[in-house]
Scaffold this active site. Structure first.
Site, PDB file in Angstrom:
ATOM      1  N   ASP A 167       0.979  -1.182  -0.118  1.00 52.60           N
ATOM      2  CA  ASP A 167      -0.015  -0.119  -0.084  1.00 52.60           C
ATOM      3  C   ASP A 167       0.852   1.480   0.069  1.00 52.60           C
ATOM      4  O   ASP A 167       1.522   1.578   1.023  1.00 52.60           O
ATOM      5  CB  ASP A 167      -0.993   0.138   1.299  1.00 52.60           C
ATOM      6  CG  ASP A 167      -1.767   1.098   1.101  1.00 52.60           C
ATOM      7  OD1 ASP A 167      -2.603   1.322   0.349  1.00 52.60           O
ATOM      8  OD2 ASP A 167      -1.477   2.168   2.308  1.00 52.60           O
ATOM      9  N   GLU A 251      -1.595  -1.337  -5.861  1.00 49.40           N
ATOM     10  CA  GLU A 251      -3.012  -0.736  -6.498  1.00 49.40           C
ATOM     11  C   GLU A 251      -2.621   0.102  -7.565  1.00 49.40           C
ATOM     12  O   GLU A 251      -1.764   0.940  -7.435  1.00 49.40           O
ATOM     13  CB  GLU A 251      -3.645  -0.117  -5.237  1.00 49.40           C
ATOM     14  CG  GLU A 251      -5.001   0.625  -5.496  1.00 49.40           C
ATOM     15  CD  GLU A 251      -5.574   1.192  -4.522  1.00 49.40           C
ATOM     16  OE1 GLU A 251      -6.862   1.568  -4.953  1.00 49.40           O
ATOM     17  OE2 GLU A 251      -5.058   1.051  -3.278  1.00 49.40           O
ATOM     18  N   ASP A 332      -3.330   1.377   7.037  1.00 50.64           N
ATOM     19  CA  ASP A 332      -2.433   1.088   6.123  1.00 50.64           C
ATOM     20  C   ASP A 332      -1.952  -0.342   5.914  1.00 50.64           C
ATOM     21  O   ASP A 332      -2.151  -1.089   4.904  1.00 50.64           O
ATOM     22  CB  ASP A 332      -0.858   1.784   6.241  1.00 50.64           C
ATOM     23  CG  ASP A 332      -1.207   3.432   6.520  1.00 50.64           C
ATOM     24  OD1 ASP A 332      -2.310   3.794   5.619  1.00 50.64           O
ATOM     25  OD2 ASP A 332      -0.521   4.137   6.764  1.00 50.64           O
TER      26      ASP A 332
END
Length: 383
Positions: A167, A251, A332
């Site tokens: 992330d 992502e 997170d």
């Protein structure tokens, strides 16, 4: 070679405006190189290596191919613009020599180039094989680089390795699904004061003066140091992650959209796009698996323990409690676990769970009245 590229663009535009067919590469080579050398305006082309001129024509032709493929949809990614003329203000310049130019590295550590001579160089590392081409680059800060194209064999790395989700963020540059947090270097923020002073010094100089050019070079070198430090950080971290993990999921963030928000400077300072690009090509090089998940996955809204969605949360919320299962989660790490789960990787959700935050007791709960103590103990008397 800016003049050669400009001649190709001008010839293409003239043909387009006249409604004629675009000239082929052979026609352009004959007209713009062979025949142009015999004219007084372009006689200086004879002092330049023919390989360099041919490579300039190929680069211009490739730029047009990318442009047409982009507007037709054949080329993925951001739309490419039409090739533009090279100007004197284009600070970055480059020339490329292929094996036909017979360049070589002498025993004295110099680079021998056709019609230029021997140029002293400092190799950052020994070349693993004979280079097929070399590109000499001059950047905006006046530094020269020689970039060699060589064939390399990937180093053997461990086959058995864990799978992780990553992330990306601003407070922490990267948070892994195993609970590891990598702090953001904030390279631009740290060098901001020096850049401001260099910029103010540039604006005080008279335009066209030698002192202004010196100030411009100093500012360009300051920006180059920031870019070099950021690139070095990305290389070291991406290489470490690829070596230590079998599969990596990230992502697909909309960096261009985030760059239009109030967090634009921090987003661009992080350089997420270049970092993920390094992860992707290094994964291919070393036989690792790299996965991008959709940007609309609710990674920060779903609980990694029970998979229930809790809705969007403001950025100030770093630890939250799932309403369904009651587990406290680190925002997170929970997102990193969800990224890995969305990519189909086998990861555990235990790393996202944290202890409940300490709550400050109210005043009526924290203290005890003196009268209450007197009623409880007969030894204590009140006045």
């Amino acid at each position: 070679m800016g003049d050669a590229v400009n001649d190709v663009i001008a010839a293409r535009r003239d043909a387009y405006e006249a409604g004629e067919k675009f000239p082929s590469a052979a026609e352009l080579s004959k007209r713009l190189i062979t025949d142009a050398k015999r004219t007084s305006a372009r006689s200086w082309l004879g002092d330049v290596s023919s390989v360099v001129l041919q490579q300039a024509l190929r680069d211009a032709d490739q730029a047009y191919s990318n442009f047409f493929d982009s507007i037709s949809g054949k080329r993925k990614g951001r739309k490419s613009g039409a090739p533009r003329f090279k100007g004197r203000r284009d600070r970055r310049q480059s020339i490329r020599f292929t094996a036909n130019a017979k360049f070589s590295i002498t025993r004295g550590g110099k680079l021998r180039l056709q019609k230029i001579g021997s140029v002293p160089i400092k190799l950052s590392r020994l070349l693993p094989s004979t280079p097929s081409s070399v590109t000499v680059i001059k950047d905006a800060s006046g530094r020269y680089f020689a970039s060699f194209v060589v064939d390399v064999e990937p180093e053997p790395i461990a086959v058995e390795a864990p799978e992780i989700g990553v992330d990306l963020g601003l407070e922490h540059f990267a948070v892994l699904s195993d609970g590891t947090k990598i702090d953001a270097p904030r390279i631009l923020r740290r060098a901001e004061e020096k850049l401001k002073r260099a910029q103010r010094n540039l604006t005080r100089k008279k335009k066209g003066s030698a002192n202004r050019e010196k100030a411009r070079t100093k500012l360009a070198r300051a920006h180059a140091r920031v870019a070099d430090a950021r690139r070095d950080f990305h290389h070291q971290l991406s290489t470490h992650l690829i070596r230590e993990n079998q599969a990596i999921a990230v992502e697909d963030l909309s960096v261009s959209g985030l760059a239009r928000t109030r967090l634009a400077k921090s987003v661009l300072d992080a350089g997420w796009s270049s970092f993920t690009a390094m992860l992707e090509y290094k994964a291919t090089l070393y036989g690792r698996k790299f996965i991008r998940i959709g940007r609309f996955e609710p990674t920060s809204q779903a609980c990694s323990n029970c998979e229930s969605k809790d809705g969007p949360k403001p950025l100030r919320v770093r630890i939250w409690q799932c309403k369904a299962c009651g587990v406290w989660l680190d925002r997170d790490i929970n997102a990193a676990v969800n990224v890995a789960a969305a990519a189909g990787l086998a990861v555990t959700a235990c790393g996202a769970q944290v202890r409940p935050p300490v709550r400050v007791a109210k005043r009526v709960e924290a203290g005890t009245h003196r009268g209450d103590l007197a009623r409880r103990s007969p030894c204590i008397q009140t006045r």
